[in-house]
Design an enzyme around this catalytic site. Structure first.
Site, short mmCIF file in Angstrom:
data_model
loop_
_atom_site.label_atom_id
_atom_site.label_comp_id
_atom_site.label_asym_id
_atom_site.label_seq_id
_atom_site.Cartn_x
_atom_site.Cartn_y
_atom_site.Cartn_z
N LYS A 216 14.32 -27.15 3.21
CA LYS A 216 15.68 -27.29 3.76
C LYS A 216 16.31 -28.53 3.14
CE LYS A 216 14.73 -24.98 8.14
NZ LYS A 216 15.59 -23.81 8.30
N HIS B 269 8.47 -23.68 5.09
CA HIS B 269 9.84 -23.54 4.58
C HIS B 269 10.75 -24.68 5.06
CE1 HIS B 269 10.73 -21.54 8.44
NE2 HIS B 269 12.01 -21.76 8.20
N LYS C 121 20.80 -23.23 18.68
CA LYS C 121 19.91 -23.40 17.53
C LYS C 121 20.22 -24.78 16.97
CE LYS C 121 18.41 -21.39 13.15
NZ LYS C 121 16.96 -21.37 13.35
N ASP D 152 2.87 -22.03 16.07
CA ASP D 152 3.94 -21.42 15.27
C ASP D 152 4.89 -22.47 14.70
OD1 ASP D 152 5.40 -19.07 14.33
OD2 ASP D 152 6.93 -19.62 15.80
N GLU E 97 15.54 -23.17 19.26
CA GLU E 97 16.01 -21.85 18.80
C GLU E 97 16.58 -21.08 19.98
OE1 GLU E 97 13.52 -19.91 15.61
OE2 GLU E 97 12.00 -20.78 16.89
N ARG F 179 0.81 -1.22 0.00
CA ARG F 179 0.00 0.00 0.00
C ARG F 179 0.84 1.27 0.00
NH1 ARG F 179 -4.43 -0.50 4.55
NH2 ARG F 179 -2.54 -1.02 5.64
N LYS G 17 11.73 -21.52 22.16
CA LYS G 17 12.56 -20.34 21.97
C LYS G 17 13.44 -20.19 23.21
CE LYS G 17 9.93 -18.20 18.48
NZ LYS G 17 10.61 -18.34 17.19
N HIS H 38 5.85 -27.08 11.02
CA HIS H 38 7.21 -27.58 10.73
C HIS H 38 7.46 -28.96 11.33
CE1 HIS H 38 7.70 -23.60 9.31
NE2 HIS H 38 8.06 -23.02 10.42
N LYS I 198 2.60 -19.31 5.92
CA LYS I 198 1.93 -19.65 7.17
C LYS I 198 1.82 -18.38 8.03
CE LYS I 198 4.35 -20.99 10.85
NZ LYS I 198 5.43 -20.18 11.42
C1 BG6 Z 1 9.01 -19.68 11.47
C2 BG6 Z 1 8.45 -19.30 12.81
O1 BG6 Z 1 8.03 -20.37 10.72
O2 BG6 Z 1 10.15 -20.51 11.63
C3 BG6 Z 1 9.50 -18.61 13.65
O3 BG6 Z 1 7.31 -18.46 12.65
C4 BG6 Z 1 10.76 -19.44 13.72
O4 BG6 Z 1 9.01 -18.34 14.95
C5 BG6 Z 1 11.22 -19.88 12.33
O5 BG6 Z 1 11.78 -18.66 14.34
C6 BG6 Z 1 12.36 -20.87 12.41
O6 BG6 Z 1 12.86 -21.10 11.13
P1 BG6 Z 1 14.39 -21.54 10.91
O7 BG6 Z 1 14.48 -21.79 9.43
O8 BG6 Z 1 15.24 -20.40 11.39
O9 BG6 Z 1 14.58 -22.78 11.71
#
Ligand code: BG6
Length: 490
Positions: free
Chosen positions: A183, A179, A344, A236, A217, A50, A339, A241, A149
């Site tokens: 990977k 996503h 990670k 989430d 994470e 916008r 989180k 995932h 998502k």
């Molecule tokens: C996203 C979530 O779909 O995936 C996030 O909304 C999360 O909260 C992220 O941090 C993690 O993705 P990756 O690829 O960094 O593991």
């Protein structure tokens, strides 16, 4: 060496062009594919939002995003300049009336292009954007719509989104992104299982004791508290995932790699998930929320302080899940994500059963059953723990040793980000790595049961210090079954 096969020429319209996802993921992914010669020179990336921005202002915005999210070594001025020549912009109100004739005029300049419409906006807008696209004659055989998502927050809202988008686009032109499916190591799961006789033969409850899937994470809610607080770890991460990882680990062999064959098998797994009810919710699930602690040696505040108000949203979840099928009867899948955990790390651990009989004397035998660890990130790779003899004299002593493959070291090439692969698949029209409507809805149908059982017993999530592996109850969850989480620290 990777083989780059250029895709057809396209005009990719990104709704939500000034947002975080576009900056962080979409522009960098398209940049790398352009740099590597996969995107034809006649293609355009058309930002749509916008904001009344000039083309120069949007290109400046795109340049800044690339400078922030692409390592400097990959970002030569020459390629960056050439890439930005392909970036265009239209101010258009996705849910309203303004700007659509400008978008039509722009797209009419190149009527034969493949047209992905990437909806990097709030899901509330998906229906209106699709209706607007149709009303302006922008939906044809070569168009595809890409949905990010969250697709809903429960089954009902997911159906409403799917209905609205489905009124405009046939299912074959809808690409629902998860996503994690893009990977490299996740795709490698398919190769591992179905291109190697040794593993597939062992992939049964006779040989496998249990499976663990961890997606940990270190980050907190990163300025997304508004969204995250309405979602939590279950919606989430776990509903999408982690369930997708579970599907690829547990599914039967598809007939072939075509989208519907793979998705049919994943769907069967989702439908075979044993419902979690109010009766067993407390014994098979743990919700947690981080409090102040330290991650990577740095003090961090707790979730509520980051949020600025009270909340019972979980930032951690662990659960024990069962798949009701012949192959998996009696094999628990332990899932956990959170989180502000110590590192990670995303991995799938397949723990084999202990050998029922040993020729080795008790004192020599470590009694460690074999374990296969599939590491999705970081340092993608695979490790099979096998028993070997300790070298040298001192009697026959056994110990677990790793057959360890680091993909980075073995293949010595850059690992593309998931979005690179997925965006090119959208242009090709290959939906194998995207979720079909019935998959998303089956995942929600199961997740709704868990969410309802939590709501029926509204206990606060258990606190855990940032930088720990979650509440102690998550450790107890698996230890009650005589097992432990696989925790490999850097
Ligand atoms: C996203 C979530 O779909 O995936 C996030 O909304 C999360 O909260 C992220 O941090 C993690 O993705 P990756 O690829 O960094 O593991």
């Amino acid at each position: 060496m990777a083989t780059i096969i250029p895709v057809a020429s396209f005009d990719c319209v990104v709704f939500g062009a000034t947002g975080d996802l576009t900056a962080r993921k979409l522009l960098p992914a398209l940049f790398y594919r352009f740099r590597d010669g996969q995107i034809p020179e006649t293609s355009r990336i058309i930002g749509a939002s916008r904001s009344e921005l000039s083309l120069d202002a949007f290109r400046e915005h795109a340049r800044d995003a690339l400078k922030r999210f692409v390592p400097a070594a990959d970002l030569t001025d020459d390629v960056l300049g050439r890439f930005l020549d392909h970036v265009d912009y239209v101010a258009v109100d996705g849910a309203g009336d303004s700007g659509w004739t400008d978008l039509v005029a722009k797209l009419d300049e190149r009527p034969d292009q493949v047209r992905p419409y990437y909806l990097a906006t709030s899901p509330d807008l998906y229906g209106s954007i699709c209706r607007n696209l149709a009303a302006h004659g922008l939906v044809g055989e070569k168009s595809r719509v890409v949905l990010e998502k969250p697709i809903g927050k429960d089954l009902k809202s997911a159906r409403a989104i799917n209905d609205a988008v489905g009124e405009v686009f046939p299912e074959s032109q809808i690409f629902r992104i998860d996503h994690y499916l893009g990977k490299e190591t996740v795709q490698n799961l398919l190769s591992l299982r179905f291109a190697n006789t040794i593993f597939e033969r062992l992939w049964t409850s006779d040989v496998i004791d249990h499976v663990q899937i961890t997606v940990a994470e270190t980050v907190g809610v990163e300025g997304r508290a508004g969204y995250y607080d309405t979602s939590g770890a279950m919606r989430d991460m776990l509903q999408n995932h982690i369930l997708q990882l579970l599907c690829l680990t547990a599914m039967e062999s598809p007939l072939n790699l075509e989208a519907n064959s793979v998705r049919d098998e994943k769907l069967k797994v989702l439908r075979a998930l044993k419902p979690i009810t109010t009766h067993d919710i407390q014994s098979v699930t743990v919700r947690g929320q981080y409090v102040a602690g330290a991650v990577d040696g740095k003090p961090v505040e707790g979730y509520l302080a980051e949020l600025g108000h009270e909340s019972r949203t979980e930032t951690f979840v662990a659960m024990k899940v069962e798949i009701q099928s012949g192959r998996w009867a009696g094999v628990p899948f332990y899932l956990r994500t959170g989180k502000r955990l110590p590192q990670k790390l995303s991995e799938i651990v397949v723990q084999f059963r202990a050998s029922p009989f040993s020729i080795f004397p008790e004192e020599a035998f470590g009694r460690e059953p074999n374990r296969l660890v599939i590491r999705l990130q970081p340092q993608e790779g695979m490790k099979l723990e096998v028993m070997t003899k300790d070298p040298g004299p001192g009697g026959l002593r056994l110990r677990p040793t790793d057959l360890d493959i680091s993909f980075e070291e073995t293949f010595k090439q850059r690992y593309p980000d998931a979005y690179e692969r997925l965006l090119m698949d959208v242009v090709r029209g290959n939906a194998t790595l995207f979720m079909r409507r019935d998959e998303v809805e089956a995942a929600w149908a199961w997740a709704d049961g868990v969410l309802k059982a939590w709501a029926d017993r509204p206990e606060a999530p258990r606190p855990y210090p940032a930088g720990s592996w979650g509440p102690t109850a998550a450790i107890a969850l698996i230890e009650r079954d005589g097992r432990t989480w696989h925790e490999e620290l850097r």
